[in-house]
Design an enzyme around this catalytic site. Sequence first.
Site, PDB file in Angstrom:
ATOM      1  N   HIS A 116      -7.954  -1.195   5.552  1.00  0.00           N
ATOM      2  CA  HIS A 116      -6.707   0.197   5.986  1.00  0.00           C
ATOM      3  C   HIS A 116      -6.870   1.036   4.667  1.00  0.00           C
ATOM      4  CE1 HIS A 116      -2.954   0.944   8.238  1.00  0.00           C
ATOM      5  NE2 HIS A 116      -2.236   0.600   7.061  1.00  0.00           N
ATOM      6  N   ASP A 134       5.534   4.954   5.094  1.00  0.00           N
ATOM      7  CA  ASP A 134       6.177   4.327   5.800  1.00  0.00           C
ATOM      8  C   ASP A 134       6.620   2.783   5.364  1.00  0.00           C
ATOM      9  OD1 ASP A 134       3.776   3.748   6.503  1.00  0.00           O
ATOM     10  OD2 ASP A 134       4.270   1.987   8.478  1.00  0.00           O
ATOM     11  N   HIS A 135       5.460   3.190   3.374  1.00  0.00           N
ATOM     12  CA  HIS A 135       5.676   1.194   3.712  1.00  0.00           C
ATOM     13  C   HIS A 135       6.561   1.461   1.636  1.00  0.00           C
ATOM     14  CE1 HIS A 135       3.354  -1.240   6.024  1.00  0.00           C
ATOM     15  NE2 HIS A 135       3.159  -0.177   6.229  1.00  0.00           N
ATOM     16  N   HIS A 186       1.246   3.982   2.099  1.00  0.00           N
ATOM     17  CA  HIS A 186       1.296   4.492   3.703  1.00  0.00           C
ATOM     18  C   HIS A 186       2.956   5.226   2.954  1.00  0.00           C
ATOM     19  CE1 HIS A 186      -2.555   3.479   5.701  1.00  0.00           C
ATOM     20  NE2 HIS A 186      -2.652   4.823   4.527  1.00  0.00           N
ATOM     21  N   HIS A 235       0.375  -0.674   0.203  1.00  0.00           N
ATOM     22  CA  HIS A 235       0.185  -0.155   0.114  1.00  0.00           C
ATOM     23  C   HIS A 235       0.707   0.793  -0.181  1.00  0.00           C
ATOM     24  CE1 HIS A 235       0.460  -0.537   4.219  1.00  0.00           C
ATOM     25  NE2 HIS A 235      -0.126   0.623   4.685  1.00  0.00           N
ATOM     26  N   HIS A 276       4.240  -4.615  10.240  1.00  0.00           N
ATOM     27  CA  HIS A 276       4.603  -3.875  12.052  1.00  0.00           C
ATOM     28  C   HIS A 276       5.187  -5.317  12.468  1.00  0.00           C
ATOM     29  CE1 HIS A 276       4.786  -0.407  10.382  1.00  0.00           C
ATOM     30  NE2 HIS A 276       3.353  -0.322   9.927  1.00  0.00           N
ATOM     31  N   ASP A 283      -0.292  -3.499   6.100  1.00  0.00           N
ATOM     32  CA  ASP A 283      -1.163  -3.350   7.134  1.00  0.00           C
ATOM     33  C   ASP A 283      -2.546  -3.711   7.319  1.00  0.00           C
ATOM     34  OD1 ASP A 283       1.199  -2.165   7.808  1.00  0.00           O
ATOM     35  OD2 ASP A 283       0.136  -0.345   7.464  1.00  0.00           O
TER      36      ASP A 283
HETATM   37 ZN   LIG Z   1      -0.323   1.224   7.023  1.00  0.00          ZN
END
Ligand SMILES: [Zn+2]
Length: 262
Positions: A115, A57-58, A55, A53, A172, A134
């Site tokens: 998510h 942090d990915h 986001h 996805h 995570h 996530d």
């Molecule tokens: Zn995420």
Amino acid sequence: MLTVTPVPCYSDNYAYLLSRADCEEVVVVDGCESEPILAAIHGRRLTTILATHHHPDHIGGHEHLLANDPSLRIFGHAEEHAQLRRIPGQTHGLSDGDELQILGERVIALHVPGHTLTAVAYYFPDAGLLFTGDTLFGAGCGRLFEGTPPQMFASLQRLAALPQQTLVYSGHEYLTKNIAFARHIEPQNTAIADRQKRCLDTRARGEPCEPSTIGLERATNPFLRSAEPSVQAAVAGRPPELAVALSAVEVFARLRRWRSSF
Ligand SMILES: [Zn+2]
């Protein structure tokens, strides 16, 4: 045979490096952060990123990894590629059920909204691997940033229906907190108590708790267990014999809200 190496990124993210002993090519699930990924590659050639996805942090490593090798292929959901453009450098769009060959292994893209609306899980049916981003965590699930509870519930149920022995790799390291929440919801569940003990021992040695299996998640993850009388009773705040009937989706939605303030 495919080797999966977790690459810790930022404070609690995992990217996953996929490799084979007989091959110079490597593939990454979630290009979270470039430095730890490049360090893990050890001079082999990164050809492909599978993005779960959009986001930050990915996808935080995409720009630098692309600068290193502009021919890098980056897969993500088709709608991100065609319209939303939130995955930097994305070269290929995937729709639900699309199949790829990655390092000689068959991979199926599973669209799992909840998510985010364009979240993708990557399922390797022959290798028995699942990368959930996530959406599904060890004993937990992601927050609903874009999707609705029924969407996330359906996505999780779909993952839970995969073969029990499938190895689950999530985005995570949240297991310590998630398993404490699971324990709080089902204090009598011995599978949860056992998993909590194993997890605390593993984390005390500084090792990742991942991966899990679909079977272990079905036994210990409250978000996959919202049809269980014990979980329904915990959410309703009454003993099982007095619990009012709530749908599994409603129980899931309440669990998700409860976890956010736990
Ligand atoms: Zn995420």
